[in-house]
Write an enzyme that holds these catalytic residues in place. Structure first.
Site, PDB file in Angstrom:
ATOM      1  N   GLY A 237       1.133  -1.242  -0.175  1.00 25.84           N
ATOM      2  CA  GLY A 237      -0.142   0.123  -0.096  1.00 25.84           C
ATOM      3  C   GLY A 237       0.756   1.038   0.107  1.00 25.84           C
ATOM      4  O   GLY A 237       0.389   2.451   0.224  1.00 25.84           O
ATOM      5  N   GLU A 279       4.156  -6.538   1.552  1.00 25.31           N
ATOM      6  CA  GLU A 279       3.786  -7.048   0.083  1.00 25.31           C
ATOM      7  C   GLU A 279       3.622  -5.914  -0.476  1.00 25.31           C
ATOM      8  O   GLU A 279       2.705  -5.418  -0.906  1.00 25.31           O
ATOM      9  CB  GLU A 279       1.968  -8.150   0.356  1.00 25.31           C
ATOM     10  CG  GLU A 279       2.423  -8.980   0.654  1.00 25.31           C
ATOM     11  CD  GLU A 279       0.605  -9.206   0.901  1.00 25.31           C
ATOM     12  OE1 GLU A 279       0.557 -10.009   1.349  1.00 25.31           O
ATOM     13  OE2 GLU A 279      -0.276  -8.168   1.049  1.00 25.31           O
ATOM     14  N   PRO A 280       4.585  -4.587  -0.911  1.00 21.76           N
ATOM     15  CA  PRO A 280       4.378  -3.727  -1.752  1.00 21.76           C
ATOM     16  C   PRO A 280       4.297  -4.075  -3.349  1.00 21.76           C
ATOM     17  O   PRO A 280       4.748  -5.019  -3.443  1.00 21.76           O
ATOM     18  CB  PRO A 280       5.599  -2.986  -1.422  1.00 21.76           C
ATOM     19  CG  PRO A 280       6.464  -3.691  -0.991  1.00 21.76           C
ATOM     20  CD  PRO A 280       5.447  -5.052  -0.330  1.00 21.76           C
ATOM     21  N   GLY A 281       3.120  -3.687  -4.020  1.00 21.70           N
ATOM     22  CA  GLY A 281       3.598  -3.615  -5.548  1.00 21.70           C
ATOM     23  C   GLY A 281       3.534  -2.204  -6.350  1.00 21.70           C
ATOM     24  O   GLY A 281       4.778  -2.430  -6.601  1.00 21.70           O
ATOM     25  N   ARG A 319      -6.823   3.426 -15.103  1.00 23.12           N
ATOM     26  CA  ARG A 319      -7.037   4.318 -13.252  1.00 23.12           C
ATOM     27  C   ARG A 319      -8.206   5.435 -13.743  1.00 23.12           C
ATOM     28  O   ARG A 319      -8.427   6.021 -12.719  1.00 23.12           O
ATOM     29  CB  ARG A 319      -5.632   4.639 -13.064  1.00 23.12           C
ATOM     30  CG  ARG A 319      -4.864   3.383 -13.100  1.00 23.12           C
ATOM     31  CD  ARG A 319      -3.808   2.928 -11.741  1.00 23.12           C
ATOM     32  NE  ARG A 319      -3.873   2.862 -10.603  1.00 23.12           N
ATOM     33  CZ  ARG A 319      -3.671   5.243 -10.454  1.00 23.12           C
ATOM     34  NH1 ARG A 319      -3.226   5.550 -11.250  1.00 23.12           N
ATOM     35  NH2 ARG A 319      -3.757   4.675  -9.063  1.00 23.12           N
ATOM     36  N   CYS A 350     -14.581   4.978 -26.904  1.00 28.05           N
ATOM     37  CA  CYS A 350     -15.709   5.553 -27.433  1.00 28.05           C
ATOM     38  C   CYS A 350     -17.109   5.697 -26.273  1.00 28.05           C
ATOM     39  O   CYS A 350     -17.179   5.076 -25.948  1.00 28.05           O
ATOM     40  CB  CYS A 350     -16.326   4.415 -28.375  1.00 28.05           C
ATOM     41  SG  CYS A 350     -15.824   4.646 -30.006  1.00 28.05           S
ATOM     42  N   TYR A 379      -0.189  -1.052 -12.022  1.00 27.31           N
ATOM     43  CA  TYR A 379      -2.122  -1.103 -12.427  1.00 27.31           C
ATOM     44  C   TYR A 379      -2.250  -0.779 -13.795  1.00 27.31           C
ATOM     45  O   TYR A 379      -2.922   0.276 -13.915  1.00 27.31           O
ATOM     46  CB  TYR A 379      -2.333  -0.448 -11.056  1.00 27.31           C
ATOM     47  CG  TYR A 379      -2.351  -1.507  -9.823  1.00 27.31           C
ATOM     48  CD1 TYR A 379      -2.998  -2.159 -10.253  1.00 27.31           C
ATOM     49  CD2 TYR A 379      -1.558  -0.439  -9.457  1.00 27.31           C
ATOM     50  CE1 TYR A 379      -2.821  -3.160  -8.557  1.00 27.31           C
ATOM     51  CE2 TYR A 379      -0.998  -1.505  -8.047  1.00 27.31           C
ATOM     52  CZ  TYR A 379      -1.328  -2.469  -7.982  1.00 27.31           C
ATOM     53  OH  TYR A 379      -1.426  -3.616  -6.398  1.00 27.31           O
TER      54      TYR A 379
HETATM   55  N1  LLP Z   1      -1.597  -6.929  -0.634  1.00 29.41           N
HETATM   56  C1  LLP Z   1      -2.538  -7.084  -1.063  1.00 29.41           C
HETATM   57  C2  LLP Z   1      -3.081  -8.178  -0.042  1.00 29.41           C
HETATM   58  C3  LLP Z   1      -3.478  -6.462  -1.969  1.00 29.41           C
HETATM   59  O1  LLP Z   1      -4.854  -6.794  -2.136  1.00 29.41           O
HETATM   60  C4  LLP Z   1      -2.239  -5.307  -2.695  1.00 29.41           C
HETATM   61  C5  LLP Z   1      -2.898  -4.215  -3.557  1.00 29.41           C
HETATM   62  C6  LLP Z   1      -1.684  -4.806  -2.268  1.00 29.41           C
HETATM   63  C7  LLP Z   1      -0.908  -5.819  -1.492  1.00 29.41           C
HETATM   64  C8  LLP Z   1      -0.570  -4.551  -3.026  1.00 29.41           C
HETATM   65  O2  LLP Z   1      -0.651  -3.531  -3.065  1.00 29.41           O
HETATM   66  P1  LLP Z   1       0.545  -1.773  -3.544  1.00 29.41           P
HETATM   67  O3  LLP Z   1       1.248  -1.768  -2.601  1.00 29.41           O
HETATM   68  O4  LLP Z   1       0.163  -1.906  -4.789  1.00 29.41           O
HETATM   69  O5  LLP Z   1      -0.623  -0.454  -3.272  1.00 29.41           O
HETATM   70  N2  LLP Z   1      -5.849  -0.688  -9.157  1.00 29.41           N
HETATM   71  C9  LLP Z   1      -6.114   0.114  -7.868  1.00 29.41           C
HETATM   72  C10 LLP Z   1      -4.732  -0.697  -6.632  1.00 29.41           C
HETATM   73  C11 LLP Z   1      -5.462  -2.072  -6.404  1.00 29.41           C
HETATM   74  C12 LLP Z   1      -4.828  -3.026  -5.300  1.00 29.41           C
HETATM   75  C13 LLP Z   1      -5.294  -4.060  -5.173  1.00 29.41           C
HETATM   76  N3  LLP Z   1      -3.982  -4.564  -3.670  1.00 29.41           N
HETATM   77  C14 LLP Z   1      -5.123   0.938  -8.769  1.00 29.41           C
HETATM   78  O6  LLP Z   1      -4.470   1.224  -9.278  1.00 29.41           O
HETATM   79  O7  LLP Z   1      -4.577   1.961  -8.281  1.00 29.41           O
END
Ligand code: LLP
Length: 420
Positions: A237, A279-281, A319, A350, A379
């Protein structure tokens, strides 16, 4: 005239070589972030683990990079798991999430010895137990808890609040039901708890609040069931900069405080300090990506607005239309020109809502110019669609000044290949 340089490469040359729209990813930047995770979290604090949330951006090559960088990976579907399997990603470093995993997905995970299944609801225990029985395995799980913490972000990417589709609600009835059910199961081993409260966060307070709540839960389940928590997964997050004033925080801004809070609150309750997991993405990949487009039609509505349309849009970056996300962009072949106009960057779908950027300050543009939208590494590719039958763009990875194609551009034939 000077062109925009990204990851040491001339973006206009890359647009010519691969066509547009085009996703460019900097492996150097991804590696830097992974290094920061190793230096400032894994090696700094003992008994910690890090998993890349692959939903942010997953291709076979990305899985290879994460494997090489020594992180684990969080997957949320059979498809993400399949991608990891395709590159022999070490399965003990994979954790499997999802609020509605099918029995087929759970069996796939169990059969392949995935490291942890993060059980999202009590009913899922029956599926995991049956898969464990079928493959004669003891499946290691965490319970995902919905801690009832509101995080400060867009409603669609909040996940820790009471009214959420994710996680086991934090009330006595649900938790006790889960623990009792578990005590009758032979093929499951509970190791601890997980919570992920939301995405694109700049403040560490909701993580810390959620940890205090989960540690209290650890104390309650120890007192009532004698269960000792070995692992605490604190989710991802961490926010990044898209446009505006909010800057990406160094990882340690979150993780030092997370570790401190876990240590402090477990000590207060006389509990063992569990393994702490993150768990960063987005934080790993978002700023490592940009998207190149070619500018086409330009429409000026006198006294109202100028629309500058590009050859992609909500199909490759949903997004802005989903979350009102804001982006910055640069005219790549006029990178040295000062902005003199204000234009709204429209996609080619469209939909009136297919606007990538409202009121962008840009130099004067014409058809054929290349527009680079920044911070599209997370994303975007992973959420891209074929709406209006637009083929998905190619993805090019750049490392040490060398470009390599990692995903081919879809063709029209690809668009109909499964159609009968
Ligand atoms: N762990 C879990 C269980 C999650 O559900 C998520 C994201 C993450 C880790 C990673 O979160 P991050 O570090 O990337 O913020 N499509 C949306 C974001 C959806 C995130 C869903 N879960 C966007 O484009 O902002």
């Amino acid at each position: 005239m000077s062109n925009l340089i990204f990851a040491g490469m001339d973006t206009v040359e890359l647009a010519k070589k691969y066509g547009t729209p085009l996703y460019l990813m900097s492996e150097d930047l991804i590696n830097d972030r992974c290094k920061e995770i190793r230096d400032d979290f894994l090696n700094k604090h003992p008994n910690t683990e890090a998993f890349y949330a692959s939903k942010a951006f997953l291709t076979k090559e990305m899985a290879r990079i994460i494997k090489r960088e020594g992180l684990g990976m969080d997957v949320v579907s059979g498809g993400e798991l399949y991608t990891a399997l395709e590159v022999d990603f070490p399965m003990d470093r994979v954790i499997f999430h999802g609020n509605n995993k099918s029995i087929e997905e759970i069996e796939m995970a169990v059969k392949n010895d995935v490291g942890r299944i993060i059980v999202d609801n009590i009913g899922e225990l029956d599926l995991v137990e049956s898969a464990g029985y079928k493959y004669k395995k003891i499946v290691k799980i965490l319970f995902r808890i919905s801690p009832g913490v509101d995080s400060d972000t867009h409603k669609y990417i909040q996940t820790g609040q009471v009214d959420s589709k994710f996680g086991i609600p934090l009330n006595k009835k649900s938790i006790e039901k889960g623990m009792e059910k578990l005590s009758e199961m032979k093929n499951i081993q509970l190791l601890g708890f997980h919570s992920h409260i939301g995405s694109q966060l700049f403040d560490n307070q909701s993580h810390l609040k959620s940890i205090q709540i989960i540690v209290k839960l650890m104390k309650d389940v120890k007192d009532k069931f004698g269960f000792v928590t070995k692992e605490l997964n604190t989710g991802g997050g961490y926010g990044i900069r898209y446009a505006g004033d909010e800057n990406r925080r160094p990882l340690a801004y979150f993780t030092d405080e997370i570790v401190k809070e876990v240590e402090k609150s477990t000590k207060e309750y006389g509990l063992e300090r569990p393994t702490i997991t993150i768990e960063p993405g987005r934080w790993i990949v978002a700023e490592a990506g940009i998207t190149l487009y070619t500018i086409g039609s330009i429409k000026e509505i006198e006294g109202v607005r100028t629309y500058v349309s590009v050859d992609g849009g909500m199909a490759d970056n949903p997004r802005p239309s989903l979350y009102q996300a804001e982006y910055e962009a640069i005219v790549a072949n006029k990178a040295d020109k000062s902005p003199t106009e204000v234009a709204t960057i429209a996609g080619k779908c469209c939909e009136s809502g297919d606007i990538l950027i409202w009121d962008l300050k840009i130099p004067q543009v014409e058809a054929g110019d290349i527009l680079a939208v920044l911070a599209t590494g997370a994303y975007n590719y992973s959420m891209a669609s074929n709406y209006n039958k637009l083929p998905r763009p190619a993805v090019v990875m750049i490392r040490d000044g060398q470009d390599r194609l990692i995903v081919r551009r879809e063709t029209y034939a690809d668009l109909v290949k499964n159609q009968i």
